[in-house]
Design a protein around this motif. Structure first.
Motif, mmCIF file in Angstrom:
data_model
loop_
_atom_site.group_PDB
_atom_site.id
_atom_site.type_symbol
_atom_site.label_atom_id
_atom_site.label_comp_id
_atom_site.label_asym_id
_atom_site.label_seq_id
_atom_site.Cartn_x
_atom_site.Cartn_y
_atom_site.Cartn_z
ATOM 1 N N VAL A 163 0.805 -1.227 0.000
ATOM 2 C CA VAL A 163 0.000 0.000 0.000
ATOM 3 C C VAL A 163 0.837 1.277 0.000
ATOM 4 O O VAL A 163 0.345 2.345 -0.354
ATOM 5 C CB VAL A 163 -0.980 0.029 1.193
ATOM 6 N N GLN A 164 2.109 1.196 0.384
ATOM 7 C CA GLN A 164 2.955 2.392 0.424
ATOM 8 C C GLN A 164 3.836 2.539 -0.817
ATOM 9 O O GLN A 164 4.753 3.356 -0.846
ATOM 10 C CB GLN A 164 3.818 2.369 1.694
ATOM 11 N N HIS A 165 3.556 1.738 -1.845
ATOM 12 C CA HIS A 165 4.349 1.795 -3.082
ATOM 13 C C HIS A 165 4.281 3.183 -3.716
ATOM 14 O O HIS A 165 3.247 3.850 -3.697
ATOM 15 C CB HIS A 165 3.829 0.742 -4.076
ATOM 16 N N GLU A 166 5.384 3.614 -4.280
ATOM 17 C CA GLU A 166 5.443 4.864 -5.036
ATOM 18 C C GLU A 166 6.111 4.595 -6.386
ATOM 19 O O GLU A 166 7.015 3.778 -6.470
ATOM 20 C CB GLU A 166 6.259 5.918 -4.267
ATOM 21 N N PRO A 167 5.661 5.258 -7.462
ATOM 22 C CA PRO A 167 4.565 6.224 -7.511
ATOM 23 C C PRO A 167 3.207 5.536 -7.514
ATOM 24 O O PRO A 167 3.064 4.414 -8.009
ATOM 25 C CB PRO A 167 4.801 6.951 -8.846
ATOM 26 N N ALA A 168 2.222 6.206 -6.973
ATOM 27 C CA ALA A 168 0.891 5.614 -6.831
ATOM 28 C C ALA A 168 0.251 5.302 -8.179
ATOM 29 O O ALA A 168 -0.622 4.429 -8.273
ATOM 30 C CB ALA A 168 -0.010 6.569 -6.037
ATOM 31 N N SER A 169 0.673 5.957 -9.227
ATOM 32 C CA SER A 169 0.090 5.708 -10.553
ATOM 33 C C SER A 169 0.328 4.268 -11.011
ATOM 34 O O SER A 169 -0.427 3.742 -11.836
ATOM 35 C CB SER A 169 0.673 6.685 -11.581
ATOM 36 N N ASP A 170 1.368 3.620 -10.477
ATOM 37 C CA ASP A 170 1.643 2.229 -10.837
ATOM 38 C C ASP A 170 0.483 1.305 -10.464
ATOM 39 O O ASP A 170 0.232 0.303 -11.140
ATOM 40 C CB ASP A 170 2.914 1.733 -10.137
ATOM 41 N N PHE A 171 -0.204 1.610 -9.352
ATOM 42 C CA PHE A 171 -1.326 0.776 -8.942
ATOM 43 C C PHE A 171 -2.353 0.659 -10.067
ATOM 44 O O PHE A 171 -2.852 -0.420 -10.369
ATOM 45 C CB PHE A 171 -2.019 1.366 -7.705
ATOM 46 N N TYR A 172 -2.655 1.779 -10.694
ATOM 47 C CA TYR A 172 -3.702 1.809 -11.703
ATOM 48 C C TYR A 172 -3.214 1.209 -13.031
ATOM 49 O O TYR A 172 -3.955 0.473 -13.694
ATOM 50 C CB TYR A 172 -4.193 3.243 -11.901
ATOM 51 N N ALA A 173 -1.968 1.497 -13.382
ATOM 52 C CA ALA A 173 -1.416 0.967 -14.628
ATOM 53 C C ALA A 173 -1.373 -0.554 -14.613
ATOM 54 O O ALA A 173 -1.825 -1.219 -15.543
ATOM 55 C CB ALA A 173 -0.018 1.543 -14.867
ATOM 56 N N VAL A 174 -0.838 -1.118 -13.536
ATOM 57 C CA VAL A 174 -0.649 -2.564 -13.469
ATOM 58 C C VAL A 174 -1.925 -3.289 -13.055
ATOM 59 O O VAL A 174 -2.360 -4.249 -13.699
ATOM 60 C CB VAL A 174 0.504 -2.917 -12.501
ATOM 61 N N ASN A 175 -2.541 -2.828 -11.971
ATOM 62 C CA ASN A 175 -3.674 -3.570 -11.403
ATOM 63 C C ASN A 175 -4.925 -3.504 -12.269
ATOM 64 O O ASN A 175 -5.730 -4.434 -12.262
ATOM 65 C CB ASN A 175 -3.982 -3.066 -9.992
ATOM 66 N N ILE A 176 -5.086 -2.406 -13.002
ATOM 67 C CA ILE A 176 -6.234 -2.297 -13.907
ATOM 68 C C ILE A 176 -5.808 -2.551 -15.351
ATOM 69 O O ILE A 176 -6.366 -3.412 -16.039
ATOM 70 C CB ILE A 176 -6.911 -0.921 -13.776
ATOM 71 N N GLY A 177 -4.802 -1.825 -15.819
ATOM 72 C CA GLY A 177 -4.370 -1.959 -17.212
ATOM 73 C C GLY A 177 -3.853 -3.349 -17.539
ATOM 74 O O GLY A 177 -4.191 -3.921 -18.591
ATOM 75 N N GLY A 178 -3.042 -3.919 -16.644
ATOM 76 C CA GLY A 178 -2.517 -5.261 -16.884
ATOM 77 C C GLY A 178 -3.618 -6.305 -16.910
ATOM 78 O O GLY A 178 -3.607 -7.233 -17.731
ATOM 79 N N THR A 179 -4.592 -6.153 -16.018
ATOM 80 C CA THR A 179 -5.730 -7.080 -15.992
ATOM 81 C C THR A 179 -6.553 -6.968 -17.273
ATOM 82 O O THR A 179 -7.022 -7.972 -17.819
ATOM 83 C CB THR A 179 -6.617 -6.794 -14.766
#
Length: 294
Positions: free
Chosen positions: A71-87
């Motif tokens: 949850v403390q990963h940076e940059p936060a934009s990675d969450f959306y790129a990988v978790n949504i875009g990769g899926t």
């Protein structure tokens, strides 16, 4: 014959899934970001690479674990790129396989999406109130999966906290276990008042494989113990198991923004679907983690 495709093999959970799949005689192919001797490399943000891997494997089921998860990963934009875009890329590739060839596709979400709910036992119908970028990205992933409902079989899992040997020491329980194994005198943590629903990684791995072999259309499922365990309970158990006491200090620099204070799952639907629950208590898991490596 089930053929399972596992993404995120090099993460904490993947190694246990592979271990149990081999023991069960299941055919499994593994993918990871950088590739390992037991997995092929994959970049989930490269659609053509994803499609090629899926076509090569022709799985009957997938277990999709690959994600940015701390949850403390940076940059936060990675969450959306990988978790949504990769899926999204993976869904597109799966949709090109004959739908009749697919048994089930497991997508790992997270209980983090429930946020600081006022509901004591969080079931699958609890409103989603994520309080951080990780939780919000997983909620977005789930909404994406609803667009594919009826097109391919889907099971969304919402695992609550789980731990075990091999988990990165940036996570709370491994950090506590290390302090006791090293007989440290003091340990600095963040909020000492948090309570969580903890499971053992071995149960979670087993559950994923069970679900991968079960025919499904569309379902959402908590993976949890149904027990609320405080941080003080964890520390007390470690102290009893090691006969060692340490001073625990709450340090402001370790406090998380938007900390979820209590998180406990309702396991009713899980029991109906799996037919079993975890055989491991939190004490069992901590005993395993504190023991010398085999």
């Amino acid at each position: 014959m089930n053929k399972i495709l596992l993404t995120g093999f090099s993460g904490f959970t993947g190694r246990y899934i592979l271990q149990f799949a081999v023991q069960m005689g299941l055919d499994i192919d593994c993918l990871s970001e950088d590739g390992t001797p037991k997995s092929k490399p994959i970049n989930l943000l490269d659609y053509y690479s994803v499609r090629e891997r899926v076509r090569e494997t022709r799985p009957t089921s997938i277990i999709h674990l690959a994600a940015i998860s701390h949850v403390q990963h940076e940059p936060a934009s990675d969450f959306y790129a990988v978790n949504i875009g990769g899926t999204r890329n993976l869904l597109q590739a799966l949709s090109e396989l004959p739908s009749s060839s697919l048994t089930n596709n497991i997508f790992a979400s997270s209980a983090n999406i429930y946020g600081n709910s006022q509901q004591m036992d969080l079931d699958e119908k609890t409103p989603l109130l994520p309080v951080n970028d990780y939780g919000l990205s997983k909620k977005g992933m789930e909404e994406l999966l609803f667009l594919w409902k009826g097109k391919i079989p889907i099971t969304i899992t919402r695992p609550f906290n789980y731990t075990g040997r091999g988990q990165d020491e940036s996570f709370l329980i491994p950090k506590i276990v290390r302090a006791f194994k090293q007989k440290q005198e003091k340990l600095e943590l963040g909020n000492l008042k948090v309570s969580r629903d903890f499971s053992d990684v071995r149960f979670i791995a087993s559950a994923y494989l069970t679900l991968a072999c079960k025919k499904s259309s569309f379902r959402i499922l908590n993976l949890c113990s149904g027990n609320l365990i405080s941080l003080e309970d964890v520390i007390s158990t470690c102290s009893a198991l090691t006969n060692h006491k340490l001073e625990v200090i709450s340090n402001q620099k370790f406090l998380r923004k938007n900390e979820i204070l209590k998180l406990r799952g309702n396991k009713t639907e899980m029991l109906k679907c799996l037919g079993y629950e975890s055989a491991y208590s939190m004490r069992d898991t901590l005993t395993w983690m504190l023991s010398k490596e085999a």
